[in-house]
Scaffold this motif. Structure first.
Motif, PDB file in Angstrom:
ATOM      1  N   THR A 153      37.592  38.556  37.583  1.00  0.00           N
ATOM      2  CA  THR A 153      37.079  39.900  37.820  1.00  0.00           C
ATOM      3  C   THR A 153      36.355  39.963  39.163  1.00  0.00           C
ATOM      4  O   THR A 153      35.777  38.963  39.622  1.00  0.00           O
ATOM      5  CB  THR A 153      36.112  40.340  36.698  1.00  0.00           C
ATOM      6  OG1 THR A 153      35.632  41.660  36.997  1.00  0.00           O
ATOM      7  CG2 THR A 153      34.916  39.412  36.564  1.00  0.00           C
ATOM      8  N   THR A 154      36.386  41.149  39.792  1.00  0.00           N
ATOM      9  CA  THR A 154      35.577  41.398  41.001  1.00  0.00           C
ATOM     10  C   THR A 154      34.648  42.589  40.754  1.00  0.00           C
ATOM     11  O   THR A 154      34.201  43.236  41.701  1.00  0.00           O
ATOM     12  CB  THR A 154      36.474  41.676  42.221  1.00  0.00           C
ATOM     13  OG1 THR A 154      37.361  42.774  41.911  1.00  0.00           O
ATOM     14  CG2 THR A 154      37.294  40.451  42.591  1.00  0.00           C
ATOM     15  N   ALA A 155      34.362  42.870  39.471  1.00  0.00           N
ATOM     16  CA  ALA A 155      33.600  44.076  39.109  1.00  0.00           C
ATOM     17  C   ALA A 155      32.090  43.884  39.229  1.00  0.00           C
ATOM     18  O   ALA A 155      31.331  44.247  38.333  1.00  0.00           O
ATOM     19  CB  ALA A 155      33.975  44.516  37.704  1.00  0.00           C
ATOM     20  N   GLU A 156      31.645  43.291  40.328  1.00  0.00           N
ATOM     21  CA  GLU A 156      30.228  43.191  40.675  1.00  0.00           C
ATOM     22  C   GLU A 156      30.115  43.409  42.177  1.00  0.00           C
ATOM     23  O   GLU A 156      31.071  43.152  42.931  1.00  0.00           O
ATOM     24  CB  GLU A 156      29.656  41.821  40.295  1.00  0.00           C
ATOM     25  CG  GLU A 156      29.629  41.547  38.793  1.00  0.00           C
ATOM     26  CD  GLU A 156      29.087  40.163  38.459  1.00  0.00           C
ATOM     27  OE1 GLU A 156      28.413  39.571  39.334  1.00  0.00           O
ATOM     28  OE2 GLU A 156      29.332  39.681  37.350  1.00  0.00           O
ATOM     29  N   ASN A 157      28.958  43.849  42.635  1.00  0.00           N
ATOM     30  CA  ASN A 157      28.789  44.137  44.063  1.00  0.00           C
ATOM     31  C   ASN A 157      29.040  42.909  44.934  1.00  0.00           C
ATOM     32  O   ASN A 157      29.551  43.017  46.051  1.00  0.00           O
ATOM     33  CB  ASN A 157      27.377  44.669  44.342  1.00  0.00           C
ATOM     34  CG  ASN A 157      27.160  46.057  43.785  1.00  0.00           C
ATOM     35  OD1 ASN A 157      28.104  46.779  43.489  1.00  0.00           O
ATOM     36  ND2 ASN A 157      25.901  46.426  43.609  1.00  0.00           N
ATOM     37  N   GLU A 158      28.665  41.727  44.417  1.00  0.00           N
ATOM     38  CA  GLU A 158      28.770  40.506  45.212  1.00  0.00           C
ATOM     39  C   GLU A 158      30.188  39.935  45.235  1.00  0.00           C
ATOM     40  O   GLU A 158      30.449  38.950  45.919  1.00  0.00           O
ATOM     41  CB  GLU A 158      27.809  39.430  44.674  1.00  0.00           C
ATOM     42  CG  GLU A 158      26.334  39.736  44.906  1.00  0.00           C
ATOM     43  CD  GLU A 158      25.805  40.816  43.978  1.00  0.00           C
ATOM     44  OE1 GLU A 158      26.400  40.999  42.889  1.00  0.00           O
ATOM     45  OE2 GLU A 158      24.824  41.492  44.342  1.00  0.00           O
ATOM     46  N   LEU A 159      31.084  40.529  44.458  1.00  0.00           N
ATOM     47  CA  LEU A 159      32.447  40.008  44.346  1.00  0.00           C
ATOM     48  C   LEU A 159      33.444  40.942  45.020  1.00  0.00           C
ATOM     49  O   LEU A 159      33.232  42.139  45.105  1.00  0.00           O
ATOM     50  CB  LEU A 159      32.823  39.837  42.867  1.00  0.00           C
ATOM     51  CG  LEU A 159      31.875  38.971  42.031  1.00  0.00           C
ATOM     52  CD1 LEU A 159      32.306  38.972  40.574  1.00  0.00           C
ATOM     53  CD2 LEU A 159      31.805  37.552  42.583  1.00  0.00           C
ATOM     54  N   GLY A 160      34.528  40.350  45.503  1.00  0.00           N
ATOM     55  CA  GLY A 160      35.561  41.139  46.175  1.00  0.00           C
ATOM     56  C   GLY A 160      36.060  40.407  47.406  1.00  0.00           C
ATOM     57  O   GLY A 160      35.906  39.188  47.548  1.00  0.00           O
ATOM     58  N   VAL A 161      36.655  41.180  48.326  1.00  0.00           N
ATOM     59  CA  VAL A 161      37.246  40.593  49.541  1.00  0.00           C
ATOM     60  C   VAL A 161      36.140  40.152  50.498  1.00  0.00           C
ATOM     61  O   VAL A 161      35.222  40.918  50.805  1.00  0.00           O
ATOM     62  CB  VAL A 161      38.174  41.611  50.231  1.00  0.00           C
ATOM     63  CG1 VAL A 161      38.715  41.044  51.538  1.00  0.00           C
ATOM     64  CG2 VAL A 161      39.319  42.004  49.300  1.00  0.00           C
ATOM     65  N   VAL A 162      36.247  38.896  50.979  1.00  0.00           N
ATOM     66  CA  VAL A 162      35.279  38.387  51.955  1.00  0.00           C
ATOM     67  C   VAL A 162      35.921  38.157  53.319  1.00  0.00           C
ATOM     68  O   VAL A 162      35.241  38.218  54.346  1.00  0.00           O
ATOM     69  CB  VAL A 162      34.590  37.093  51.469  1.00  0.00           C
ATOM     70  CG1 VAL A 162      33.645  37.396  50.315  1.00  0.00           C
ATOM     71  CG2 VAL A 162      35.592  36.025  51.062  1.00  0.00           C
TER      72      VAL A 162
END
Length: 203
Positions: A153-162
Motif C-alpha cells: 500500500t502507498t495510502a499514507e503521506n510518507e509513502l508513494g513515488v520517491v
C-alpha cells in the motif's frame, strides 16, 4: 500440519536442528536439506525452514543454513520497490529493499488501485499514480512467497513515488502530493508523491 501452515506465514522464523520431524509426506514435497523416512519429512541439517509453492499441488519444504537466510518482507515493513508495469487495476513492482537493507532475491509486489491512497479511492487512476521505472516507498499489507506477489500500500503521506524520470530523461521534482515536474522542460506529470522521511533517503 499446523506447523506447516505457520511456516507459510513466517518463513525462516522457526529454527530447527538435524533430525527434527517437519511434517507428513502427504503435506509437502521434500526439497533440499531434508530427507524422507517412514512417510515423514525430517531435517538433514540445522537451520531454518523454507516452504515454497512452486506451481505444484503440494508445497516444497526445505531447510537452509543460517548463513543462507536473508531478511524477508514482513507485514508492516516499509519497502522500496521499482514499478515494472501498470494497468487500470494495479501496479506491478519488484521489491528492492526492506527498510535500507537490499534484498538478494527478487520479490514481486502488487499495489492495487484501492491501496494507492487513503482518500477518494474510487477516483484513483493507476497511470496518474505510477509509471514503469518509478521508485516507490510502500508498506507490506499481506505476505506472499518467492513465487507470488506481496500486497503493498502507498495510502499514507510518507509513502508513494520517491524517484521518477520525465520523458526528457531528467529526474523530476515533487511540486505537490500528486504532481512532479521536469526541471528541463517544466512539464508536469501526475504521481502519488511520497513525503519522504529522512531515514529512507539512503535507499
Amino acid at each position: 500440519n499446523g506447523w506447516v501452515q505457520t511456516w507459510s506465514k513466517a518463513q525462516y522464523k522457526i529454527k530447527i536442528i538435524f533430525g527434527d520431524k517437519l511434517c507428513s509426506a502427504e503435506d509437502c514435497i521434500p526439497g533440499t536439506g531434508v530427507y524422507l523416512r517412514h512417510g515423514y519429512i525430517y531435517s538433514s541439517l540445522a537451520g531454518y525452514v523454507l516452504r515454497k509453492n512452486e506451481g505444484e499441488e503440494l508445497p516444497v519444504i526445505s531447510v537452509v543454513r543460517e548463513t543462507e537466510t536473508q531478511l524477508l518482507p514482513d507485514v508492516g515493513a516499509i519497502v522500496t520497490c521499482k514499478v515494472t508495469s501498470i494497468n487500470p487495476r494495479f501496479a506491478k513492482v519488484h521489491i528492492l529493499y526492506v527498510g535500507s537493507t537490499p534484498l538478494k532475491d527478487r520479490f514481486r509486489g502488487t499495489i492495487r488501485k484501492e491501496d494507492v491512497r487513503a482518500t477518494e479511492k474510487d477516483k484513483v487512476e493507476t497511470y496518474k499514480s505510477f509509471r514503469p521505472g518509478d521508485i516507490v516507498l510502500a508498506k507490506v499489507i499481506s505476505l506472499g512467497d518467492v513465487q507470488s506477489n506481496y500486497l503493498l500500500t502507498t495510502a499514507e503521506n510518507e509513502l508513494g513515488v520517491v524517484v521518477a524520470h520525465s520523458e526528457a530523461g531528467a529526474q523530476m521534482v515533487p511540486i505537490s502530493w500528486c504532481e512532479m515536474q521536469c526541471p528541463l522542460t517544466h512539464s508536469k506529470e501526475f504521481r502519488k508523491v511520497a513525503r519522504v522521511q529522512p531515514e529512507y533517503l539512503q535507499a
